[in-house]
Write an enzyme that holds these catalytic residues in place. Sequence first.
Site, PDB file in Angstrom:
ATOM      1  N   ARG A  98       1.150  -1.347   0.118  1.00 55.53           N
ATOM      2  CA  ARG A  98       0.684  -0.048  -0.437  1.00 55.53           C
ATOM      3  C   ARG A  98       0.673   1.163  -0.198  1.00 55.53           C
ATOM      4  O   ARG A  98       1.653   0.959   0.979  1.00 55.53           O
ATOM      5  CB  ARG A  98      -0.938  -0.446   0.857  1.00 55.53           C
ATOM      6  CG  ARG A  98      -2.234   0.915   1.198  1.00 55.53           C
ATOM      7  CD  ARG A  98      -3.350   1.200   2.020  1.00 55.53           C
ATOM      8  NE  ARG A  98      -4.546   1.080   2.078  1.00 55.53           N
ATOM      9  CZ  ARG A  98      -4.595   2.458   2.522  1.00 55.53           C
ATOM     10  NH1 ARG A  98      -4.319   2.691   3.693  1.00 55.53           N
ATOM     11  NH2 ARG A  98      -6.115   2.982   2.775  1.00 55.53           N
ATOM     12  N   ASN A 114      12.983   0.268   1.715  1.00 60.09           N
ATOM     13  CA  ASN A 114      11.777  -0.769   1.198  1.00 60.09           C
ATOM     14  C   ASN A 114      13.086  -1.808  -0.027  1.00 60.09           C
ATOM     15  O   ASN A 114      13.997  -1.246  -0.358  1.00 60.09           O
ATOM     16  CB  ASN A 114      10.580  -0.073  -0.171  1.00 60.09           C
ATOM     17  CG  ASN A 114       9.851  -0.960  -1.037  1.00 60.09           C
ATOM     18  OD1 ASN A 114      10.096  -2.121  -0.556  1.00 60.09           O
ATOM     19  ND2 ASN A 114      10.093  -0.435  -1.772  1.00 60.09           N
ATOM     20  N   HIS A 116      12.520  -4.243  -3.503  1.00 58.50           N
ATOM     21  CA  HIS A 116      11.688  -3.532  -4.779  1.00 58.50           C
ATOM     22  C   HIS A 116      12.510  -5.130  -6.075  1.00 58.50           C
ATOM     23  O   HIS A 116      13.786  -5.050  -5.825  1.00 58.50           O
ATOM     24  CB  HIS A 116      11.736  -2.684  -5.626  1.00 58.50           C
ATOM     25  CG  HIS A 116      11.113  -2.914  -6.597  1.00 58.50           C
ATOM     26  ND1 HIS A 116       9.820  -2.233  -6.585  1.00 58.50           N
ATOM     27  CD2 HIS A 116      11.724  -2.547  -7.967  1.00 58.50           C
ATOM     28  CE1 HIS A 116       8.926  -2.562  -8.447  1.00 58.50           C
ATOM     29  NE2 HIS A 116      10.749  -2.685  -8.819  1.00 58.50           N
TER      30      HIS A 116
HETATM   31  C1  GRF Z   1       9.128  -9.407  -2.617  1.00 60.65           C
HETATM   32  O1  GRF Z   1       9.152  -9.944  -4.165  1.00 60.65           O
HETATM   33  C2  GRF Z   1       9.652  -7.723  -3.045  1.00 60.65           C
HETATM   34  O2  GRF Z   1      10.718  -7.221  -3.492  1.00 60.65           O
HETATM   35  C3  GRF Z   1       7.974  -6.959  -3.734  1.00 60.65           C
HETATM   36  O3  GRF Z   1       6.956  -7.755  -2.862  1.00 60.65           O
HETATM   37  C4  GRF Z   1       7.399  -9.461  -3.131  1.00 60.65           C
HETATM   38  C5  GRF Z   1       6.825  -9.568  -0.646  1.00 60.65           C
HETATM   39  O4  GRF Z   1       7.929 -11.404  -0.666  1.00 60.65           O
HETATM   40  N1  GRF Z   1       8.444  -5.591  -2.379  1.00 60.65           N
HETATM   41  P1  GRF Z   1       7.687 -11.482   0.392  1.00 60.65           P
HETATM   42  O5  GRF Z   1       6.196 -11.166   1.559  1.00 60.65           O
HETATM   43  O6  GRF Z   1       8.746 -11.171   1.747  1.00 60.65           O
HETATM   44  O7  GRF Z   1       7.616 -12.996   0.249  1.00 60.65           O
END
Ligand code: GRF
Length: 209
Positions: A98, A114, A116
């Site tokens: 979110r 974060n 990504h």
């Molecule tokens: C991961 O691929 C992360 O890079 C992205 O959302 C996904 C989360 O996966 N932001 P998890 O819940 O940590 O397994």
Amino acid sequence: MSEGGRSPLRLGILLSGRGSNFLAIARSIREGRLAGAEIAVVISNVADAPGLTAAGSLGLTTALHVSKGRNRAEHDADMLATLCQHEVELVCLAGYMRLLSPEFIAAFPDRILNIHPSLLPAFPGLEAQQQAFDYGVKFAGCTVHFVDEHLDHGVIVLQRVIPVLDSDDGHTLADRILAEEHIAYAEAIGRVASGEWEIQGRRYVRRLH
Ligand code: GRF
């Protein structure tokens, strides 16, 4: 106190789903590979997020702030209150699905990370791994970055790179990127916790002593 005499950096984890990145961070701390940090609280905005259940099973402090149907500013203010209550110093978004309010971001300047699943600035937004695969890139990877007011945009802490194999499809590529994410996040938190790195413009570099 950690080895350097500093208290461990208090992390607040925000998640919405399976929580594998959160679990990798927790494992790094438990196994002594991330001694400079501790998890103060795990917050989910989704009631049945597996990551929230896993956090509870590990005996960590958890909080649920359901966001569905709620005004973003009000919801984020509630999360901020929980983070402050637990004296969180660094917020780690770990699959938190979110957008954050400007007020939330302003409350933790350069103190929100974060992860990504692409080599930013390529392929921001959703399904980054499939975007990269469809584009035909030869190298893919993940990025840990500070959060600013723009999507997937803040200063990069670190990236990990893997080759895209001829035998890959979008799913196998995503799986191999995820394995890199699990290494990258703890390493990035370690850099922040060390106090040895600083932001210079858009670059995150080791301080000169
Ligand atoms: C991961 O691929 C992360 O890079 C992205 O959302 C996904 C989360 O996966 N932001 P998890 O819940 O940590 O397994």
